[in-house]
Design a protein around this motif. Structure first.
Motif, PDB file in Angstrom:
ATOM      1  N   GLY A   7      90.268  -1.239   2.543  1.00 50.45           N
ATOM      2  CA  GLY A   7      89.056  -1.887   2.747  1.00 50.45           C
ATOM      3  C   GLY A   7      88.129  -0.921   2.935  1.00 50.45           C
ATOM      4  N   LYS A   8      88.320  -0.046   4.061  1.00 50.18           N
ATOM      5  CA  LYS A   8      87.333   1.088   4.412  1.00 50.18           C
ATOM      6  C   LYS A   8      87.064   1.916   3.105  1.00 50.18           C
ATOM      7  N   GLU A   9      87.764   2.309   2.459  1.00 51.98           N
ATOM      8  CA  GLU A   9      87.864   3.040   1.343  1.00 51.98           C
ATOM      9  C   GLU A   9      86.955   2.560   0.108  1.00 51.98           C
ATOM     10  N   LEU A  10      87.286   1.337  -0.164  1.00 59.55           N
ATOM     11  CA  LEU A  10      86.283   0.562  -1.018  1.00 59.55           C
ATOM     12  C   LEU A  10      85.010   0.488  -0.472  1.00 59.55           C
ATOM     13  N   GLY A  11      84.612   0.143   0.827  1.00 56.48           N
ATOM     14  CA  GLY A  11      83.484   0.329   1.267  1.00 56.48           C
ATOM     15  C   GLY A  11      82.678   1.750   1.247  1.00 56.48           C
ATOM     16  N   LEU A  12      83.378   2.646   1.494  1.00 57.06           N
ATOM     17  CA  LEU A  12      83.078   4.121   1.383  1.00 57.06           C
ATOM     18  C   LEU A  12      82.583   4.276  -0.160  1.00 57.06           C
ATOM     19  N   GLY A  13      83.519   4.002  -0.923  1.00 52.71           N
ATOM     20  CA  GLY A  13      83.185   4.402  -2.545  1.00 52.71           C
ATOM     21  C   GLY A  13      81.943   3.585  -2.967  1.00 52.71           C
ATOM     22  N   GLU A  14      81.368   2.300  -2.562  1.00 56.49           N
ATOM     23  CA  GLU A  14      80.375   1.798  -2.958  1.00 56.49           C
ATOM     24  C   GLU A  14      79.284   2.269  -2.239  1.00 56.49           C
ATOM     25  N   LEU A  15      79.338   2.665  -1.153  1.00 57.84           N
ATOM     26  CA  LEU A  15      78.216   3.480  -0.361  1.00 57.84           C
ATOM     27  C   LEU A  15      78.029   4.963  -1.214  1.00 57.84           C
ATOM     28  N   LYS A  16      79.030   5.434  -1.386  1.00 60.20           N
ATOM     29  CA  LYS A  16      78.896   6.964  -1.772  1.00 60.20           C
ATOM     30  C   LYS A  16      78.185   6.771  -3.301  1.00 60.20           C
ATOM     31  N   PHE A  17      78.623   5.756  -4.090  1.00 60.53           N
ATOM     32  CA  PHE A  17      77.896   5.399  -5.336  1.00 60.53           C
ATOM     33  C   PHE A  17      76.251   5.119  -5.330  1.00 60.53           C
ATOM     34  N   ARG A  18      76.249   4.264  -4.406  1.00 64.88           N
ATOM     35  CA  ARG A  18      74.887   3.737  -3.884  1.00 64.88           C
ATOM     36  C   ARG A  18      74.008   5.088  -3.371  1.00 64.88           C
ATOM     37  N   THR A  19      74.400   5.772  -2.853  1.00 64.86           N
ATOM     38  CA  THR A  19      73.692   6.980  -2.221  1.00 64.86           C
ATOM     39  C   THR A  19      73.585   8.075  -3.185  1.00 64.86           C
ATOM     40  N   TYR A  20      74.670   8.501  -3.830  1.00 68.73           N
ATOM     41  CA  TYR A  20      74.656   9.735  -4.761  1.00 68.73           C
ATOM     42  C   TYR A  20      75.267   9.010  -6.104  1.00 68.73           C
ATOM     43  N   PRO A  21      74.301   8.312  -6.977  1.00 70.28           N
ATOM     44  CA  PRO A  21      74.911   7.869  -8.349  1.00 70.28           C
ATOM     45  C   PRO A  21      75.409   8.817  -9.073  1.00 70.28           C
ATOM     46  N   TYR A  22      76.871   8.951  -9.309  1.00 67.33           N
ATOM     47  CA  TYR A  22      77.514  10.006  -9.837  1.00 67.33           C
ATOM     48  C   TYR A  22      77.841   9.245 -11.426  1.00 67.33           C
ATOM     49  N   ASP A  23      78.221  10.510 -12.338  1.00 71.64           N
ATOM     50  CA  ASP A  23      78.792  10.215 -13.566  1.00 71.64           C
ATOM     51  C   ASP A  23      80.239  10.235 -13.280  1.00 71.64           C
ATOM     52  N   GLU A  24      80.894  10.948 -12.353  1.00 69.92           N
ATOM     53  CA  GLU A  24      82.499  11.056 -11.891  1.00 69.92           C
ATOM     54  C   GLU A  24      82.656  11.377 -10.543  1.00 69.92           C
ATOM     55  N   SER A  25      83.657  10.635 -10.040  1.00 66.59           N
ATOM     56  CA  SER A  25      84.117  11.145  -8.589  1.00 66.59           C
ATOM     57  C   SER A  25      85.525  11.494  -8.598  1.00 66.59           C
ATOM     58  N   VAL A  26      85.825  12.530  -8.119  1.00 65.75           N
ATOM     59  CA  VAL A  26      87.209  13.021  -8.149  1.00 65.75           C
ATOM     60  C   VAL A  26      87.485  13.294  -6.598  1.00 65.75           C
ATOM     61  N   ILE A  27      88.460  12.546  -6.500  1.00 65.86           N
ATOM     62  CA  ILE A  27      89.344  12.656  -5.088  1.00 65.86           C
ATOM     63  C   ILE A  27      90.363  13.142  -4.965  1.00 65.86           C
ATOM     64  N   ILE A  28      90.495  14.244  -4.321  1.00 69.67           N
ATOM     65  CA  ILE A  28      91.694  15.246  -4.077  1.00 69.67           C
ATOM     66  C   ILE A  28      92.303  14.941  -2.759  1.00 69.67           C
ATOM     67  N   THR A  29      93.829  14.501  -2.836  1.00 70.23           N
ATOM     68  CA  THR A  29      94.322  14.242  -1.498  1.00 70.23           C
ATOM     69  C   THR A  29      95.678  15.000  -1.778  1.00 70.23           C
ATOM     70  N   ALA A  30      96.529  15.143  -0.625  1.00 72.29           N
ATOM     71  CA  ALA A  30      97.890  15.325  -0.840  1.00 72.29           C
ATOM     72  C   ALA A  30      98.940  14.460  -1.380  1.00 72.29           C
ATOM     73  N   ASN A  31      99.846  14.695  -1.849  1.00 69.69           N
ATOM     74  CA  ASN A  31     100.782  13.951  -2.645  1.00 69.69           C
ATOM     75  C   ASN A  31     101.209  12.725  -1.737  1.00 69.69           C
ATOM     76  N   GLU A  32     101.409  13.024  -0.573  1.00 72.24           N
ATOM     77  CA  GLU A  32     101.402  11.724   0.303  1.00 72.24           C
ATOM     78  C   GLU A  32     100.621  10.338   0.074  1.00 72.24           C
ATOM     79  N   GLN A  33      99.354  10.647  -0.337  1.00 67.68           N
ATOM     80  CA  GLN A  33      98.494   9.727  -0.474  1.00 67.68           C
ATOM     81  C   GLN A  33      98.548   8.871  -2.144  1.00 67.68           C
TER      82      GLN A  33
END
Length: 263
Positions: A7-33
């Protein structure tokens, strides 16, 4: 109740898009995620479908030492800053006898150290673990960032020597004598744009790293077996050398690696 991590991740995604309107967002994590982000992206498709279309998750392995896995329990852990310092010290030891000023040695050591680390990471295919070997990573021969930097510096040195001896550069030559047939270097140079395009499209920078190693090996072989300055095909071979230097420099730039003038 308390919000979930998803739920927090969804809120962060919406805030990020509203603050920095992007064409593409690439999230890089470890395989465990991986499983976690499958849930996040599926939920995002339902709640923020437009943001979901612009969001991509890429997972990667962990960095491990060739001597074994890093572990906080055993104290076998190293920070990014301490890794750079350790690599700089190793490089300084390698170049201490070279006829360079102290300032040049410091700049080269830093560029080579960062190159060694970045290349060791970027040469690995996405998803696989990164096996980091201190000695191999700073080798001026073979599959390493410093090897690419050294090859670029070698090509530039040839061009500098040609200019000081009065030879024409590729841009100054009016007519260039062509060889009897195409060689490996030409074929490799021709492939550079398609390699970069594929790497960008598939989010796989290791394609560029592998290509640059192939190009460097081909040029060093050409350099070892062919006279460049003073040959019958001097103009053409200088043009080829300049093309190699430019291509390696551009490839290193894409990977975020500096190409020192001297090594």
């Amino acid at each position: 109740g308390f919000p979930t991590y998803e739920g927090k991740e969804l809120g962060l995604g919406e805030l990020k898009f509203r603050t920095y309107p992007y064409d593409e967002s690439v999230i890089i994590t470890a395989n465990e995620q991986n499983d976690y982000f499958k849930v996040v992206l599926k939920a995002m498709e339902e709640i923020y479908p437009e943001i979901a279309k612009k969001t991509k998750h890429i997972s990667h392995g962990m960095m491990r030492f060739a001597s074994g896995k890093m572990s906080s329990r055993t104290g076998n852990v190293i920070t990014g800053e301490s890794l750079i310092i350790a690599m700089k010290n190793l490089v300084m030891e390698r170049i201490k006898e070279r006829e360079l000023s102290a300032d040049e040695k410091q700049k080269i050591a830093e560029a080579v150290a960062i190159s060694a680390i970045k290349y060791s990471i970027l040469r690995s295919a996405i998803g696989s673990d990164i096996i980091y070997d201190f000695e191999k990573s700073i080798s001026f021969e073979g599959d390493s960032g410093p090897y690419l930097q050294y090859t670029c510096a070698r090509a530039r040195s040839v061009l500098k020597k040609a200019k000081s001896s009065g030879s024409r550069t590729a841009t100054e030559a009016v007519a260039v004598r062509l060889p009897s047939g195409p060689i490996l270097l030409e074929r490799l140079l021709y492939r550079f744009p398609e390699v970069v395009e594929r790497a960008a499209k598939e989010f796989e920078p290791h394609y560029i790293a592998t290509y640059l190693i192939e190009l460097s090996a081909a040029f060093n072989n050409f350099y070892a077996h062919n006279k460049i300055i003073g040959s019958d095909e001097e103009d053409y071979r200088l043009a080829l050398t300049e093309a190699v230097a430019t291509t390696i420099k551009n490839g290193l730039y894409i990977l975020g690696i500096k190409a020192p003038e001297r090594m």
